[in-house]
Design a protein around this motif. Sequence first.
Motif, PDB file in Angstrom:
ATOM      1  N   PHE A  91       0.837  -1.211   0.000  1.00 17.81           N
ATOM      2  CA  PHE A  91       0.000   0.000   0.000  1.00 17.81           C
ATOM      3  C   PHE A  91       0.868   1.255   0.000  1.00 17.81           C
ATOM      4  O   PHE A  91       0.579   2.222   0.673  1.00 17.81           O
ATOM      5  N   GLY A  92       1.949   1.207  -0.768  1.00 20.48           N
ATOM      6  CA  GLY A  92       2.913   2.315  -0.759  1.00 20.48           C
ATOM      7  C   GLY A  92       2.546   3.457  -1.671  1.00 20.48           C
ATOM      8  O   GLY A  92       3.357   4.349  -1.878  1.00 20.48           O
ATOM      9  N   PHE A  93       1.343   3.446  -2.221  1.00 18.23           N
ATOM     10  CA  PHE A  93       0.959   4.496  -3.166  1.00 18.23           C
ATOM     11  C   PHE A  93       0.974   5.868  -2.480  1.00 18.23           C
ATOM     12  O   PHE A  93       0.505   6.012  -1.368  1.00 18.23           O
ATOM     13  N   GLU A  94       1.562   6.852  -3.158  1.00 17.09           N
ATOM     14  CA  GLU A  94       1.642   8.208  -2.584  1.00 17.09           C
ATOM     15  C   GLU A  94       1.040   9.214  -3.560  1.00 17.09           C
ATOM     16  O   GLU A  94       0.985   8.962  -4.762  1.00 17.09           O
ATOM     17  N   LEU A  95       0.671  10.374  -3.031  1.00 11.14           N
ATOM     18  CA  LEU A  95       0.238  11.492  -3.860  1.00 11.14           C
ATOM     19  C   LEU A  95       1.426  12.439  -3.989  1.00 11.14           C
ATOM     20  O   LEU A  95       2.136  12.668  -3.015  1.00 11.14           O
ATOM     21  N   LEU A  96       1.626  12.983  -5.183  1.00  9.58           N
ATOM     22  CA  LEU A  96       2.716  13.943  -5.370  1.00  9.58           C
ATOM     23  C   LEU A  96       2.209  15.323  -4.953  1.00  9.58           C
ATOM     24  O   LEU A  96       1.449  15.962  -5.672  1.00  9.58           O
ATOM     25  N   LEU A  97       2.605  15.739  -3.756  1.00  4.23           N
ATOM     26  CA  LEU A  97       2.129  17.011  -3.188  1.00  4.23           C
ATOM     27  C   LEU A  97       3.313  17.775  -2.601  1.00  4.23           C
ATOM     28  O   LEU A  97       4.346  17.173  -2.300  1.00  4.23           O
ATOM     29  N   PRO A  98       3.147  19.105  -2.406  1.00  2.00           N
ATOM     30  CA  PRO A  98       4.239  19.866  -1.787  1.00  2.00           C
ATOM     31  C   PRO A  98       4.545  19.329  -0.388  1.00  2.00           C
ATOM     32  O   PRO A  98       3.657  18.770   0.259  1.00  2.00           O
ATOM     33  N   ASP A  99       5.783  19.499   0.059  1.00  2.00           N
ATOM     34  CA  ASP A  99       6.130  18.939   1.369  1.00  2.00           C
ATOM     35  C   ASP A  99       5.563  19.774   2.515  1.00  2.00           C
ATOM     36  O   ASP A  99       5.020  20.861   2.315  1.00  2.00           O
ATOM     37  N   ASP A 100       5.697  19.230   3.708  1.00  2.44           N
ATOM     38  CA  ASP A 100       5.024  19.796   4.885  1.00  2.44           C
ATOM     39  C   ASP A 100       5.508  21.188   5.267  1.00  2.44           C
ATOM     40  O   ASP A 100       4.882  21.865   6.065  1.00  2.44           O
ATOM     41  N   GLU A 101       6.662  21.624   4.706  1.00  2.00           N
ATOM     42  CA  GLU A 101       7.137  22.982   5.040  1.00  2.00           C
ATOM     43  C   GLU A 101       6.276  24.058   4.362  1.00  2.00           C
ATOM     44  O   GLU A 101       6.286  25.198   4.767  1.00  2.00           O
ATOM     45  N   GLN A 102       5.578  23.663   3.295  1.00  2.00           N
ATOM     46  CA  GLN A 102       4.778  24.656   2.555  1.00  2.00           C
ATOM     47  C   GLN A 102       3.551  25.058   3.381  1.00  2.00           C
ATOM     48  O   GLN A 102       3.121  24.336   4.269  1.00  2.00           O
ATOM     49  N   LEU A 103       2.987  26.213   3.035  1.00  2.00           N
ATOM     50  CA  LEU A 103       1.799  26.689   3.727  1.00  2.00           C
ATOM     51  C   LEU A 103       0.658  25.689   3.570  1.00  2.00           C
ATOM     52  O   LEU A 103       0.499  25.075   2.519  1.00  2.00           O
ATOM     53  N   LEU A 104      -0.123  25.589   4.621  1.00  7.97           N
ATOM     54  CA  LEU A 104      -1.264  24.668   4.613  1.00  7.97           C
ATOM     55  C   LEU A 104      -2.190  24.965   3.429  1.00  7.97           C
ATOM     56  O   LEU A 104      -2.665  24.057   2.748  1.00  7.97           O
ATOM     57  N   ALA A 105      -2.432  26.252   3.168  1.00  4.51           N
ATOM     58  CA  ALA A 105      -3.333  26.638   2.079  1.00  4.51           C
ATOM     59  C   ALA A 105      -2.820  26.129   0.734  1.00  4.51           C
ATOM     60  O   ALA A 105      -3.582  25.638  -0.095  1.00  4.51           O
ATOM     61  N   GLN A 106      -1.502  26.211   0.534  1.00  7.70           N
ATOM     62  CA  GLN A 106      -0.911  25.736  -0.731  1.00  7.70           C
ATOM     63  C   GLN A 106      -1.063  24.226  -0.855  1.00  7.70           C
ATOM     64  O   GLN A 106      -1.348  23.701  -1.921  1.00  7.70           O
ATOM     65  N   ARG A 107      -0.864  23.543   0.268  1.00 12.43           N
ATOM     66  CA  ARG A 107      -0.954  22.082   0.225  1.00 12.43           C
ATOM     67  C   ARG A 107      -2.394  21.633   0.015  1.00 12.43           C
ATOM     68  O   ARG A 107      -2.659  20.652  -0.677  1.00 12.43           O
ATOM     69  N   ALA A 108      -3.336  22.371   0.615  1.00  9.01           N
ATOM     70  CA  ALA A 108      -4.751  22.044   0.429  1.00  9.01           C
ATOM     71  C   ALA A 108      -5.149  22.264  -1.032  1.00  9.01           C
ATOM     72  O   ALA A 108      -5.844  21.454  -1.640  1.00  9.01           O
ATOM     73  N   GLU A 109      -4.657  23.358  -1.598  1.00 11.79           N
ATOM     74  CA  GLU A 109      -4.957  23.659  -3.003  1.00 11.79           C
ATOM     75  C   GLU A 109      -4.369  22.586  -3.917  1.00 11.79           C
ATOM     76  O   GLU A 109      -5.002  22.144  -4.879  1.00 11.79           O
ATOM     77  N   ALA A 110      -3.143  22.153  -3.593  1.00 17.43           N
ATOM     78  CA  ALA A 110      -2.490  21.110  -4.395  1.00 17.43           C
ATOM     79  C   ALA A 110      -3.275  19.801  -4.316  1.00 17.43           C
ATOM     80  O   ALA A 110      -3.409  19.083  -5.313  1.00 17.43           O
ATOM     81  N   LEU A 111      -3.814  19.496  -3.140  1.00 19.10           N
ATOM     82  CA  LEU A 111      -4.611  18.275  -2.990  1.00 19.10           C
ATOM     83  C   LEU A 111      -5.870  18.367  -3.858  1.00 19.10           C
ATOM     84  O   LEU A 111      -6.270  17.397  -4.515  1.00 19.10           O
ATOM     85  N   GLY A 112      -6.482  19.551  -3.882  1.00 20.96           N
ATOM     86  CA  GLY A 112      -7.638  19.767  -4.747  1.00 20.96           C
ATOM     87  C   GLY A 112      -7.281  19.563  -6.212  1.00 20.96           C
ATOM     88  O   GLY A 112      -8.005  18.913  -6.971  1.00 20.96           O
ATOM     89  N   SER A 113      -6.121  20.103  -6.618  1.00 22.64           N
ATOM     90  CA  SER A 113      -5.648  19.948  -8.003  1.00 22.64           C
ATOM     91  C   SER A 113      -5.399  18.478  -8.327  1.00 22.64           C
ATOM     92  O   SER A 113      -5.688  18.005  -9.419  1.00 22.64           O
TER      93      SER A 113
END
Length: 199
Positions: A91-113
């Motif tokens: 179950f090693g599947f990952e999503l390609l998203l910005p790392d945890d240092e980025q702003l929460l808003a940016q990461r949330a937006e990336a998840l939406g994208s």
Amino acid sequence: MTRETDSPVLLPDFDIVANLLIEEGVLAVSPAELHGLLAGQLAAGARFDADTLLRVLQELMDVSALKQESTKLGLIELYQRTLAQYESDDFGFELLLPDDEQLLAQRAEALGSWCNGFLSGFGLHTKQGQKLSVEAQEGLQDLAQIAQIAADSDVDSDEDEADLMEVQEYVRMAAMLMFNECNRVPEEESKPTPPPTLH
């Protein structure tokens, strides 16, 4: 030399993929959306050779040609590693998203994208008349809602962080569910045919 077979397959780094896209002048698609598109197509059962893959991605990225050899190799690697993660037993599947240092808003937006990309990719390759389980249908509906996500504020509270992590994990599991459902060998094919009965 024996190869380590149990080491997990990792995706290329988000920033590396972002830089590849910037070098190619790609503005239409973010790295998260691009990975979502690939993941959605693979989940629906699509498989590409390298040339077809690059042609499909050029179309999605709205560029007439990829200028850099490094971009081509990077995108092929992203495709291969995404498929390998889907197919791994851990179950090693990952999503390609910005790392945890980025702003929460940016990461949330990336998840939406990412969800947007996944739904587009999945839709492109779903077979006509394909029946999905209730769970898979609900998963797609949920991804459509998550695709509208935008963090309410730029405040990185621990609670928001936990919520985002939870949603991210849900998306990851939903993607694996679609993959497993659409890439199974139909039962008739996997069962040996019984010998004819003699009357």
